[in-house]
Design a protein around this motif. Structure first.
Motif, short mmCIF file in Angstrom:
data_model
loop_
_atom_site.label_atom_id
_atom_site.label_comp_id
_atom_site.label_asym_id
_atom_site.label_seq_id
_atom_site.Cartn_x
_atom_site.Cartn_y
_atom_site.Cartn_z
N ALA A 147 -25.09 -34.97 -5.69
CA ALA A 147 -23.70 -35.39 -5.50
C ALA A 147 -22.85 -35.21 -6.75
O ALA A 147 -21.66 -34.89 -6.66
N GLU A 148 -23.45 -35.38 -7.90
CA GLU A 148 -22.68 -35.31 -9.15
C GLU A 148 -22.80 -33.96 -9.85
O GLU A 148 -22.37 -33.82 -10.99
N ALA A 149 -23.37 -32.98 -9.16
CA ALA A 149 -23.47 -31.64 -9.75
C ALA A 149 -23.33 -30.59 -8.65
O ALA A 149 -24.17 -29.71 -8.48
N ILE A 150 -22.23 -30.70 -7.88
CA ILE A 150 -21.99 -29.74 -6.80
C ILE A 150 -21.48 -28.44 -7.42
O ILE A 150 -20.47 -28.43 -8.12
N PRO A 151 -22.18 -27.32 -7.19
CA PRO A 151 -21.71 -26.06 -7.78
C PRO A 151 -20.40 -25.61 -7.15
O PRO A 151 -20.15 -25.84 -5.96
N ASP A 152 -19.54 -24.97 -7.95
CA ASP A 152 -18.28 -24.45 -7.43
C ASP A 152 -18.51 -23.26 -6.51
O ASP A 152 -17.75 -23.04 -5.56
N ALA A 153 -19.56 -22.47 -6.79
CA ALA A 153 -19.83 -21.26 -6.00
C ALA A 153 -21.23 -20.76 -6.27
O ALA A 153 -21.84 -21.09 -7.30
N LEU A 154 -21.74 -19.96 -5.34
CA LEU A 154 -22.94 -19.16 -5.58
C LEU A 154 -22.46 -17.80 -6.06
O LEU A 154 -21.72 -17.10 -5.35
N VAL A 155 -22.84 -17.42 -7.27
CA VAL A 155 -22.30 -16.21 -7.89
C VAL A 155 -23.27 -15.05 -7.69
O VAL A 155 -24.46 -15.15 -8.00
#
Length: 208
Positions: free
Chosen positions: A139-147
């Motif tokens: 919950a506290e480290a949701i990635p912005d995107a899969l690159v």
């Protein structure tokens, strides 16, 4: 993970269509905070600030803090409705988030080096099968995107989830197959790439 939004809200004691219309006339958006083994909390949030948070991007993947009459709630947006004409928010569902918990979130896919991709420079076309990937994330480290780096992708190549660098602590919810994220289709729609792309699209549809 990008910084989330902060909204001030007030609890509302009236629900229903009439009450919602009244709130919107006052520049407020009816919303609800639910989950966390607590009763649902109907709230009103400011329309302008909420719409800005939505259109800034990442509204469904960034944690937010909502101050309800002086009490802070850590949340993530799970659903929202837009006015069909003005594109403004007219309702939002927020899920309570406990620190240290995990969430299931659709993470957007981001492609790098399209301009230098050998397959695209040779006339191929990037065919995106999945624009997002459903993942279990902290919950506290949701990635912005899969690159995904296309610097070495050639015509006919397929990019599968196994080739993607998954952020620590995250995992795709689909674990029984190495699903396709994108392909580099041949110039003019070569059969092999198109068949695989169609296959991937059918797979994605069957998993919805």
């Amino acid at each position: 993970m990008a910084e989330g939004y902060v909204l001030k809200a007030s609890a509302r004691d009236r629900v229903g269509k009439g009450a919602a219309r009244s709130l919107r006339r006052e520049g407020l958006v009816p919303a609800v905070i639910y989950g966390g083994k607590q009763p649902a909390l109907p709230i009103a949030i400011p329309a302008k600030e909420s719409t800005i948070a939505l259109h800034r991007g990442g509204f469904m993947t960034h944690l937010g803090t909502i101050d309800v009459d002086g009490t802070s709630h850590l949340v993530i947006a799970k659903d929202y409705q837009l006015d069909p004409v003005r594109d403004d928010l007219i309702h939002v569902d927020f899920l309570r988030v406990a620190k240290g918990s995990e969430l299931t979130v659709e993470i957007p896919v981001q492609f790098l080096n399209e301009e230098t991709c050998p397959g695209i420079k040779a006339g191929g076309m990037l065919n995106v099968v999945r624009h997002t990937v459903e993942m279990t994330v902290p919950a506290e480290a949701i990635p912005d995107a899969l690159v995904i780096d296309l610097a070495k992708a050639n015509v006919g190549d397929s990019i599968h989830i196994s080739a993607v660098e998954i952020p620590e602590g995250c995992a795709p919810t689909i674990t029984d197959r190495d699903f396709t994220i994108a392909t580099i289709a041949a110039p003019g729609g070569g059969a092999g790439a198109d068949e695989e792309a169609a296959e991937g699209e059918e797979e994605a549809a069957s998993e919805e």
